[in-house]
Design a protein around this motif. Structure first.
Motif, PDB file in Angstrom:
ATOM      1  N   GLN A 107       0.533   6.231  -7.877  1.00 48.41           N
ATOM      2  CA  GLN A 107       1.106   6.346  -6.535  1.00 48.41           C
ATOM      3  C   GLN A 107       2.136   5.243  -6.299  1.00 48.41           C
ATOM      4  OE1 GLN A 107      -2.113   6.304  -3.726  1.00 48.41           O
ATOM      5  NE2 GLN A 107      -2.799   8.371  -4.228  1.00 48.41           N
ATOM      6  N   ARG A 108       1.832   4.038  -6.767  1.00 41.02           N
ATOM      7  CA  ARG A 108       2.769   2.926  -6.618  1.00 41.02           C
ATOM      8  C   ARG A 108       4.081   3.244  -7.337  1.00 41.02           C
ATOM      9  NH1 ARG A 108       1.986  -2.143  -4.999  1.00 41.02           N
ATOM     10  NH2 ARG A 108      -0.254  -1.823  -4.991  1.00 41.02           N
ATOM     11  N   ARG A 109       3.986   3.858  -8.509  1.00 40.44           N
ATOM     12  CA  ARG A 109       5.185   4.166  -9.280  1.00 40.44           C
ATOM     13  C   ARG A 109       5.992   5.289  -8.643  1.00 40.44           C
ATOM     14  NH1 ARG A 109       3.211   4.902 -15.262  1.00 40.44           N
ATOM     15  NH2 ARG A 109       1.078   4.793 -14.472  1.00 40.44           N
ATOM     16  N   VAL A 110       5.318   6.266  -8.045  1.00 44.76           N
ATOM     17  CA  VAL A 110       6.036   7.331  -7.340  1.00 44.76           C
ATOM     18  C   VAL A 110       6.770   6.741  -6.133  1.00 44.76           C
ATOM     19  CG1 VAL A 110       5.755   9.414  -5.938  1.00 44.76           C
ATOM     20  CG2 VAL A 110       4.556   9.200  -8.124  1.00 44.76           C
ATOM     21  N   ALA A 111       6.120   5.833  -5.408  1.00 44.18           N
ATOM     22  CA  ALA A 111       6.775   5.185  -4.270  1.00 44.18           C
ATOM     23  C   ALA A 111       7.989   4.383  -4.728  1.00 44.18           C
ATOM     24  CB  ALA A 111       5.781   4.288  -3.534  1.00 44.18           C
ATOM     25  N   LEU A 112       7.866   3.717  -5.868  1.00 45.18           N
ATOM     26  CA  LEU A 112       8.995   2.964  -6.417  1.00 45.18           C
ATOM     27  C   LEU A 112      10.122   3.922  -6.817  1.00 45.18           C
ATOM     28  CD1 LEU A 112      10.274   0.338  -7.359  1.00 45.18           C
ATOM     29  CD2 LEU A 112       8.960   0.527  -9.482  1.00 45.18           C
ATOM     30  N   ASP A 142       0.857  -1.189   0.000  1.00 42.60           N
ATOM     31  CA  ASP A 142       0.000   0.000   0.000  1.00 42.60           C
ATOM     32  C   ASP A 142       0.887   1.231   0.000  1.00 42.60           C
ATOM     33  OD1 ASP A 142      -2.024   1.838   0.183  1.00 42.60           O
ATOM     34  OD2 ASP A 142      -2.548   1.387   2.260  1.00 42.60           O
ATOM     35  N   PRO A 143       1.603   1.475  -1.104  1.00 41.74           N
ATOM     36  CA  PRO A 143       2.593   2.556  -1.096  1.00 41.74           C
ATOM     37  C   PRO A 143       1.983   3.936  -0.970  1.00 41.74           C
ATOM     38  CG  PRO A 143       2.301   1.706  -3.324  1.00 41.74           C
ATOM     39  CD  PRO A 143       1.533   0.790  -2.407  1.00 41.74           C
ATOM     40  N   GLY A 144       0.726   4.104  -1.390  1.00 39.48           N
ATOM     41  CA  GLY A 144       0.105   5.419  -1.310  1.00 39.48           C
ATOM     42  C   GLY A 144       0.036   5.949   0.105  1.00 39.48           C
ATOM     43  N   SER A 145      -0.065   5.049   1.085  1.00 41.30           N
ATOM     44  CA  SER A 145      -0.171   5.483   2.482  1.00 41.30           C
ATOM     45  C   SER A 145       1.122   6.095   2.986  1.00 41.30           C
ATOM     46  CB  SER A 145      -0.560   4.297   3.374  1.00 41.30           C
ATOM     47  OG  SER A 145       0.452   3.295   3.341  1.00 41.30           O
ATOM     48  N   ALA A 146       2.243   5.846   2.282  1.00 42.06           N
ATOM     49  CA  ALA A 146       3.531   6.397   2.696  1.00 42.06           C
ATOM     50  C   ALA A 146       3.837   7.737   2.040  1.00 42.06           C
ATOM     51  CB  ALA A 146       4.645   5.407   2.377  1.00 42.06           C
ATOM     52  N   LEU A 147       2.951   8.224   1.166  1.00 39.16           N
ATOM     53  CA  LEU A 147       3.176   9.475   0.464  1.00 39.16           C
ATOM     54  C   LEU A 147       2.447  10.606   1.184  1.00 39.16           C
ATOM     55  CD1 LEU A 147       2.675   8.270  -3.241  1.00 39.16           C
ATOM     56  CD2 LEU A 147       4.803   8.379  -1.908  1.00 39.16           C
ATOM     57  N   ASN A 148       3.167  11.626   1.583  1.00 38.00           N
ATOM     58  CA  ASN A 148       2.565  12.783   2.248  1.00 38.00           C
ATOM     59  C   ASN A 148       1.612  13.473   1.275  1.00 38.00           C
ATOM     60  OD1 ASN A 148       1.997  15.351   3.362  1.00 38.00           O
ATOM     61  ND2 ASN A 148       3.935  15.347   4.482  1.00 38.00           N
ATOM     62  N   PRO A 149       0.310  13.523   1.592  1.00 39.12           N
ATOM     63  CA  PRO A 149      -0.658  14.090   0.636  1.00 39.12           C
ATOM     64  C   PRO A 149      -0.473  15.581   0.386  1.00 39.12           C
ATOM     65  CG  PRO A 149      -1.704  13.695   2.755  1.00 39.12           C
ATOM     66  CD  PRO A 149      -0.343  13.078   2.829  1.00 39.12           C
ATOM     67  N   LEU A 150       0.282  16.261   1.238  1.00 37.42           N
ATOM     68  CA  LEU A 150       0.464  17.701   1.094  1.00 37.42           C
ATOM     69  C   LEU A 150       1.624  18.057   0.170  1.00 37.42           C
ATOM     70  CD1 LEU A 150      -0.056  18.821   4.801  1.00 37.42           C
ATOM     71  CD2 LEU A 150      -1.755  18.694   2.960  1.00 37.42           C
ATOM     72  N   LEU A 151       2.488  17.087  -0.123  1.00 33.32           N
ATOM     73  CA  LEU A 151       3.684  17.353  -0.919  1.00 33.32           C
ATOM     74  C   LEU A 151       3.460  17.002  -2.379  1.00 33.32           C
ATOM     75  CD1 LEU A 151       6.536  15.980   1.403  1.00 33.32           C
ATOM     76  CD2 LEU A 151       5.643  18.314   1.242  1.00 33.32           C
ATOM     77  N   ARG A 152       4.069  17.764  -3.257  1.00 31.27           N
ATOM     78  CA  ARG A 152       4.081  17.409  -4.666  1.00 31.27           C
ATOM     79  C   ARG A 152       5.140  16.323  -4.897  1.00 31.27           C
ATOM     80  NH1 ARG A 152       0.971  21.173  -7.344  1.00 31.27           N
ATOM     81  NH2 ARG A 152       0.679  23.153  -6.210  1.00 31.27           N
ATOM     82  N   VAL A 153       5.061  15.676  -6.051  1.00 33.03           N
ATOM     83  CA  VAL A 153       5.973  14.572  -6.338  1.00 33.03           C
ATOM     84  C   VAL A 153       7.426  15.044  -6.289  1.00 33.03           C
ATOM     85  CG1 VAL A 153       6.734  12.960  -8.132  1.00 33.03           C
ATOM     86  CG2 VAL A 153       4.285  13.244  -7.657  1.00 33.03           C
ATOM     87  N   GLY A 205      -2.943  13.015  -4.182  1.00 34.98           N
ATOM     88  CA  GLY A 205      -4.384  12.972  -4.406  1.00 34.98           C
ATOM     89  C   GLY A 205      -4.784  13.111  -5.855  1.00 34.98           C
ATOM     90  N   GLU A 206      -3.865  13.585  -6.694  1.00 29.94           N
ATOM     91  CA  GLU A 206      -4.137  13.728  -8.122  1.00 29.94           C
ATOM     92  C   GLU A 206      -3.721  12.496  -8.910  1.00 29.94           C
ATOM     93  OE1 GLU A 206      -2.877  17.681  -9.693  1.00 29.94           O
ATOM     94  OE2 GLU A 206      -2.103  17.953  -7.664  1.00 29.94           O
TER      95      GLU A 206
END
Length: 535
Positions: free
Chosen positions: A169-174, A116-127, A162-163
């Motif tokens: 999201q999985r690819r950004v986490a990778l 569940d990589p999306g849960s590790a991404l701060n929703p307030l930050l851009r990529v 969120g966008e």
């Protein structure tokens, strides 16, 4: 737990020159993870991962793959869990490190991407900021190159989580893991939720990176043909795999030595051209029988932070029907499900439930109660409250929506668990004590507790092995038949679509680009977006 571990007898013997044996960056010997009650949660597992190689950790859902992977980071399922055996990563005995040493080890030597990589991404930050968070000194060109490795264009640097779709999201986490350039990468289902062509591309990129960086990669995945094609070694937890490929003379499992070459990133610019070629078909009805339309959607459009992600979608779902919604990562599938469920607030168009107009963009789940619309999401680990037992999770919708009396809760919970083929003794367990397949069934049971007329399932089989995924789909097929529930399935698994969904629509860049009878569309696709799903 009856665990059988096999590894390939073949080891890559060359690193930077002929005859040089590569050092083992990961060495696991007899690792077993035990719960507080002494129950085996994973193992025993024994394997080595030399520098410059990829090892695949395979096995059915519930065999302990995630538990073994997290143990390599020094993380156990609970404070009371314990281990036997050993695990050495980059020369460190990870199970013996104190808290400060463990933090230093994780920063310097290992990168992990969970299911569940999306849960590790701060929703307030851009990529861009998310990448800079883990690689503050990386130049802009490195950020762009790293996104290209995972099939994302530079435009995504400006977006927030969120966008993004679940696959994006999985690819950004990778990308966050890759940009750190650690010696060891542990990737739990990195290809889940991605369409066929993209899965193949990223798998090839990972194999190439292991060689180029002399890194050790441990990954799991249920696309066994693809995972095996890039793996130097295979470690299997659980039941022994059928004899394909055949056993080697040494008694191990012979693994194909060839690798797929790293493919170039997808032509991101082509997606805009495709979007301009979208057509607007008539509403998709999922059967030829006289229509008993439960849910009708017309001209559904939606935006996220100003980006239009859905454009004029029409569809109709009849009672007891099954419709598949397919498309590449980022095509708009999850947004469509959220609009239908009343969880997306910037949407337009019209919706009817059993002929009655319902608001687009308002949260309707509790308001409409029984006979409404329920959404089952891709990641039950994040969707289920970790502090609630299964009984507490199911009791909430039974009480609030089904108006079940407290004295009747116990037998109703047992009844719902039986409906999703789970035993009653699981009612006392917490989510972390369940396998991925069990958690997915609990999430499905929670949705069924609300007695919905429409059930929306968003990639609920993407992180499950094929046997468990087929069992979940067979269960859904039985439920829609017995309860006359209308079913909408979002998935990248074309075999499951062909087996369980008579009709489908294909989304690309937020538009419906193809629709109709599943067999006809998959046999003779007319749009490139459909063809790429079949790779």
């Amino acid at each position: 737990m009856n665990v059988n571990v096999t590894t390939s007898a073949r080891r890559t013997a060359e690193a930077n020159g002929a005859g040089q044996v590569r050092a083992d960056l990961v060495a696991v010997d007899g690792l077993t993870v035990l719960g507080p009650d002494g129950r085996e949660l994973a193992g025993p597992a024994t394997f080595r991962i030399p520098a410059g190689t990829v090892t695949a950790l395979t096995g059915p859902s519930g065999s302990g793959k995630t538990t073994v992977m997290r143990a390599l980071l020094g993380q156990l399922p609970s404070a009371a869990a314990r281990t036997t055996g050993s695990a050495s990563v980059a020369g460190h005995d990870v199970l013996a490190l104190d808290r400060i040493a463990l933090q230093r080890f994780r920063r310097q030597h290992i990168a992990y991407v969970g299911q569940d990589p999306g849960s590790a991404l701060n929703p307030l930050l851009r990529v861009r900021a998310l990448l800079r968070e883990v690689a503050p000194r990386a130049p802009e060109s490195t950020l762009i190159d790293t996104l290209a490795l995972v099939g994302l264009s530079p435009d995504y640097l400006r977006r927030r989580p969120g966008e993004l779709s679940g696959g994006q999201q999985r690819r950004v986490a990778l990308a966050r893991a890759l940009i750190r350039r650690t010696g060891v990468l542990v990737l739990d289902e990195p290809l889940a939720g991605l369409h066929g062509a993209l899965r193949t591309d990223i798998a090839g990129q990972l194999a190439a990176l292991a060689r180029e960086r002399s890194a050790a990669i441990l990954l799991s995945g249920h696309d066994t043909a693809l995972v095996h094609s890039i793996a130097d070694d295979i470690v299997e937890l659980g039941a022994v795999r059928p004899a394909s490929p055949p056993p080697s003379p040494s008694g191990g499992t012979q693994v194909r030595a060839e690798r797929r070459s790293a493919l170039p990133p997808p032509d991101v610019a082509s997606t805009g051209e495709r979007a301009r070629n979208c057509h607007k078909p008539s509403a998709v009805s999922t059967d030829n029988r006289p229509p008993d339309v439960v849910l009708r959607a017309e001209n559904i459009s939606a935006s996220i932070d100003g980006h239009r992600v859905l454009a004029d979608i029409d569809l109709a779902l009849e009672a007891g029907s099954a419709l598949a919604v397919v498309g590449a990562s980022g095509a708009g599938k999850t947004t469509l499900a959220r609009v239908l469920a009343g969880l997306h607030h910037s949407a337009t168009g019209s919706l009817e439930l059993r002929g009655d107009p319902i608001a687009v963009g308002a949260n309707r789940r509790i308001h409409h109660g029984a006979g409404g619309i329920q959404l089952v999401t891709q990641n039950p680990r994040s969707a289920l409250n970790p502090r609630r037992t299964v009984a507490q999770t199911l009791g909430r919708p039974l009480r609030r929506i089904g108006r079940v009396a407290r004295r009747d809760l116990a037998w109703r919970i047992e009844e719902i668990l039986a409906a999703v083929e789970l035993s009653a003794d699981l009612a006392a367990r917490y989510p972390h004590e369940l396998s991925g397949g069990q958690r997915q069934r609990v999430a499905l049971a929670r949705a069924l507790a609300a007695e919905p007329a429409v059930l929306l399932c968003d990639e609920i089989t993407s992180a499950l092995d094929h046997t468990t995924a087929a069992a979940i789909m067979a269960l859904l097929d039985r439920i829609r038949s017995e309860r006359d529930t209308a079913l909408l399935v979002i998935t990248h698994d074309m075999a499951l679509v062909a087996g369980y969904c008579p009709r489908l629509i294909v989304l690309d860049q937020g538009c419906v680009v193809e629709s109709g009878d599943t067999g006809t569309v998959l046999t003779a696709p007319t749009h490139s977006a459909t063809s790429e799903l079949l790779v």
